[in-house]
Design a protein around this motif. Sequence first.
Motif, PDB file in Angstrom:
ATOM      1  N   ASP B  21       0.804  -1.221   0.000  1.00 19.51           N
ATOM      2  CA  ASP B  21       0.000   0.000   0.000  1.00 19.51           C
ATOM      3  C   ASP B  21       0.842   1.278   0.000  1.00 19.51           C
ATOM      4  O   ASP B  21       1.605   1.539   0.942  1.00 19.51           O
ATOM      5  CB  ASP B  21      -0.913  -0.016   1.227  1.00 19.51           C
ATOM      6  N   ASP B  46      -6.068  -2.429   3.832  1.00 17.12           N
ATOM      7  CA  ASP B  46      -7.230  -2.795   3.033  1.00 17.12           C
ATOM      8  C   ASP B  46      -6.770  -3.851   2.034  1.00 17.12           C
ATOM      9  O   ASP B  46      -5.581  -3.984   1.764  1.00 17.12           O
ATOM     10  CB  ASP B  46      -7.761  -1.572   2.277  1.00 17.12           C
ATOM     11  N   ASN B  47      -7.714  -4.589   1.530  1.00 15.23           N
ATOM     12  CA  ASN B  47      -7.372  -5.609   0.536  1.00 15.23           C
ATOM     13  C   ASN B  47      -8.302  -5.428  -0.648  1.00 15.23           C
ATOM     14  O   ASN B  47      -9.186  -6.239  -0.882  1.00 15.23           O
ATOM     15  CB  ASN B  47      -7.530  -7.006   1.164  1.00 15.23           C
ATOM     16  N   PRO B  48      -8.115  -4.314  -1.364  1.00 16.68           N
ATOM     17  CA  PRO B  48      -9.126  -3.961  -2.360  1.00 16.68           C
ATOM     18  C   PRO B  48      -9.112  -4.905  -3.567  1.00 16.68           C
ATOM     19  O   PRO B  48      -8.041  -5.298  -4.022  1.00 16.68           O
ATOM     20  CB  PRO B  48      -8.723  -2.550  -2.784  1.00 16.68           C
ATOM     21  N   HIS B  52      -5.487  -0.296  -6.885  1.00 12.02           N
ATOM     22  CA  HIS B  52      -4.612  -0.316  -5.729  1.00 12.02           C
ATOM     23  C   HIS B  52      -3.366   0.481  -6.064  1.00 12.02           C
ATOM     24  O   HIS B  52      -2.777   0.314  -7.117  1.00 12.02           O
ATOM     25  CB  HIS B  52      -4.233  -1.767  -5.395  1.00 12.02           C
TER      26      HIS B  52
END
Lengths: 198, 87, 990
Positions: B21, B46-48, B52
């Motif tokens: 990130d 977050d783990n979108p 990203h």
Amino acid sequence: MTSALDTFPVTQMPADGHYGPAGIHGVSVRVFDPPALALLAARRGGASALTVAAHATLGLALADAPRLARANGLGTIGAGPGRWLVLAEAPEDLTARLAPLAAHAAITEQTDGYVGFELSGVRTRDVLAKGVAVDLDPAAFPPGAAATTNVAHINVTFWREPGEERFVFLVARSYRVAFARFLIASGAEYGIAFAHRG
Amino acid sequence: MRIPCPYCGARDASEFAYLGDATLTRPDPAAPDADEAFHAYVYLRDNPAGAHSEWWYHSGGCRRWVKVARDTTSHAIAGAELAGGAR
Amino acid sequence: MSRLPSGGRVDRARPLSFRFDGKTYRGFAGDTLASALLANQVRLVGRSFKYHRPRGILSAGPEEPNALVELRSGDRREPNTRATVAELYDGLDAASQNRWPSLALDALSLNGLVAPFLGAGFYYKTFMWPAKFWESVYEPAIRRAAGLGRAAPGKDPDHYDKAHAFCDVLVIGAGPAGLMAALAAGRAGARVILADEDFLAGGRLNSDVARIGDEPSHAFAARTVAELASLPNVRIMTRTSVFGIYDGEYGAVERVSDHLATPAPFQPRQRLWKIAAKRAILCAGATERPIVFGGNDRPGVMLAGSARSYANRYGVAVGKSVAFFANNDSAWTSAFDMKVAGVNVTTLIDIRREVAPALAARAKALGIDVRTDTQVTGTTGQPFGGALTGLSIRTGGRNGRLAADTLAMSGGWSPSVHLTCHHGGKPVWQEDIAAFVPGRTPPGLSVAGAARGTYGLGDTLAEGARRGTEAAGDLGFAAALPDLPATEDTPAGITAFWHVQGSKGPAFVDQQNDVTAKDLGIAYKEGFRAVELMKRYTTLGMATDQGRTSNVNGLAIMAELTGASIMETGTTIFRPPYTPVSLGVLGGHHRGKDFRPTRLTPTHAWAAEQGAVFIETGPWLRAQYFPKAGETDWLTTVNREAKAVRASVGLIDVSTFGKIDLQGRDVGAFLDRVYINTFSTLAVGKARYGVMLREDGIVMDDGTTARLAPEHYVMTTTTANAAKVFQHLEFCLQVLWPELDVTLASVSEQWAQIAIAGPRARDVLARVVDTGVDVSNEGLPFMGAIERTVMGGVKARLFRLSFSGELGYEIAVPARYGEALARALMTAGEEFGITPYGIEALGVMRIEKGHVSGNELSGQTSAGDLGFGKMASTKKDYIGRVMAARPGLKDPDRPAFVGFKPVDKGQRLRAGAHFLTIGAPADMAHDEGYMTSVAHSPHLGHWIGLGLLKNGPARIGERVRAYDPVRGNDFEVEVCSPAFIDPNGERLRG
Ligand SMILES: [Zn+2]
């Protein structure tokens, strides 16, 4: 590896000579110690001042790109934003010559950090294709183009010289045997002449 | 996957080291809530699925940290820029 | 002979000899092993995977599930080679697989009788049984019975290669669509790679008989290939399978030498290509589907288009009396072609009530018996060998029989959509052609021709040309659509049909994995109805052919059972690789000692001369120890080396440490932020030991950093973490604090560095430095760092540092002088008996001295754990400071760094032993830490250890239990200070 290298341990530089089918000469490799080499790295925010100073005091054209430029017996190779390898054509105290730039750049002696490999011959690009994941087509990588990249897990900086199929690689000294093995293993198919001299 | 390094050009992902990130900012260590803020900075991600922004280090090339806009579902790269601006 | 008197793309002037199961046959250049076997009337070529049923050749291409052979012999033996794509060469030697004692008489075909045990879900059900049954009974039996070919016994004598290629347009498949796509893009000036798995470009143009313009299709193909070959911007790669799409790059394997008995000297067997293409056009064609009916796996039953290919491309008649069984028009064209080529085509059986009048008329004109509204319900064959002799058929409600030695069947065509799925695209069912066509395609990839369900020849050529023009145009090339020649199009009507209900005997869906229609019924009944479940439960499509001929039939049958549509049923996902890829080619040259590059120290040759034994530390080879004549075990040598250093002087190459030059106004401030201790106050000419943390508070690395000039520092890192630390420092400078004026340069390769240690170290150093260089205790005090010259003008960095605990120096010289320095030190130290020592002795001495190393910097230890708590500055922030203050890392009960010695001095300590309070049970709840490093101390005469013990520093003098169940050790040790020798550092300050 190929049978071409069976007699050489990974700890020993392969002997000078021809590797591959007799009578076939696709590639020549010349291994050399750089006469003098230094890293010129612009200080924080100083890249443009360095470029101006290098031109004014030493006549060097520092391109903000991975390219080779030559002037006054020095070649400058873009190695990163604000970073250039400076290679002298003849032995000299390069850090002393570059000293006038010290206000704008860190100057680091690298003469012993690298070993040079010059490759030429009609099959040079075929050999390099086996390790270089960069497009070497003349349209994409013309003479003077340079790149820092990994070749067979070995980090190198190289550029294309003017003229037919000629490339020069700078390889970290501790990897010189490994790089030679990559070249011979990859080049034996096309016939490779390997030499330390000259 | 090839990553378009702004300096070196498109290069194989194997030349890069991944960090993750790139939207995070190192918290103020003197702030009263530094403990909490550093916990979030170090651990919480977050783990979108989709866009990203992430750091990749071009270890095999120019040795610059590159901020890459990558779609995590397709690996499509929308853009890349060098960290810290020009030096 | 079954070779037709004329025709085909084989070279009848070049006969070749080959062997199959020990018997010698003849074929021609241009044959595959399969076509040559058929030409020699060899119909039985293997036994099936589970039931050992006799199998023949089903296809003429890469989809082949049955005709798998072991190619070549000895260490070049390659199992599971598809005879249908194995190019014939003189002396080819192949053997059938999976039969015992012989192909014709296979004892294990009795497996057919126990088929119910091996049916759907067999593996899952069997694994449910008691484990001891599995190991003792079932697995050995299955291993004997099932399986494919045998791996070669020894090391592969050939080598493999990897290469990169770049192009504007990659065209996958050199059939009619691919040739036109390549031509359009190539003429426009785009860099084109045209890859085809076949050894002959042209695809179906070589297998069909059609006219294109005023020439036969194969001549059109040859002429187009010649034009492409003449274009400098086009590269044609035959024998090259594109097997996967990997985020914009294409993986391909080129079979450079597979068509030769042994590769030419220095030629690889295969080459792996990574192709970076801006655009790609998939022109992979389509695969014909079998029809599922009882006995459809009998040798002699094959695909109709393949039978046609054998006639037209190879000049081979696949049988003496050939019947066709189809649901579509293409089979009729195949039948007509073959009849014209001279094959005895007797009957056309079609499930449809009516076919186009033109087809019926043509059949009549050629004298072919037509049976519409008819299904094949069973097959009869010869005993033992089992090859086809006759068919049971059903017309309306009436049963009948037909004699035939070959049945050419066609259930329609499945576009080769596999590569379109490699980025998650899902194929879409197209009702009118009864086939899945590509759904969403990977970025930059378009599809042309039969691969997207375009079957007519004229349409295919046009579509290929259009896609080629578009791809080149997208990339800025002025591309004109090539002129399209006139073609005669053949009809392509189809009525979806999958499975002959009520047929006799097992009806195979997946011939390679022996999955029948009945197995699908079991899966349905037991609830495994979703395609992905059905696939895994029955193993349908999971063999090496990846279900090319079976997937669609399988899910269509499941759709019939569930009553859902085929689109609702969906397909399983096709993943890379599209075709089996050998591990050898994935490795390329990187095998054996070349698995990864080896890094050599500047003194390697010198150390080898000294008789060093080397050890790999990461990519480096370092001298481990230097045995002398008469020393028979390493411990003797290491004891001698360590003692010699402490008694006099020794030297070791430490060039492998990471070395980083830092220059700029803000280096001191920067170092303060990355080390737990302070460096901005370090005097010029001095070095300091530093510890750096990760941001999570765990120790990242340690080392000394020296200040050579006000704005110039040099940092050393551990060997293992050199790259990681450099990357971390660059992150700090580029991302966290870009305002700092600091530049980094790795000088690890520039400087060779040799440590000398021992009471005579200064005497030795004094003899290699140049005149006037003061290395006295005043001139170069403990932790001094100066730049001087040695050996007559060689620039050097001199550091007074010690890892061993003795008076020590590290001398750095430009790497080219590293070996000369080692020799000069040996000469200078001769009178003191200077001893080269390796990293074992170095390790012994650092453990004696209580220094941490890689075993302690394990990525789990905090500065406090390692005894560095007091080093950490409280006056500044640094990376990891905040997180290091977490309660978990401050917990006084955390295992912390101490030394250990055995109570019984004869005991050998072992790293990895866990500590327990004496009397406590040996379980995790009572675990109190573990031993990290051990050494035999020649100084103390017994084994010593370092380790992490709960509350360790407070327990010095206490005894704990060192429990090592792995090695069966369990004894008491005494907790002690980690500094086993010279705890006050008098030696190194002397
Ligand atoms: Zn880069």
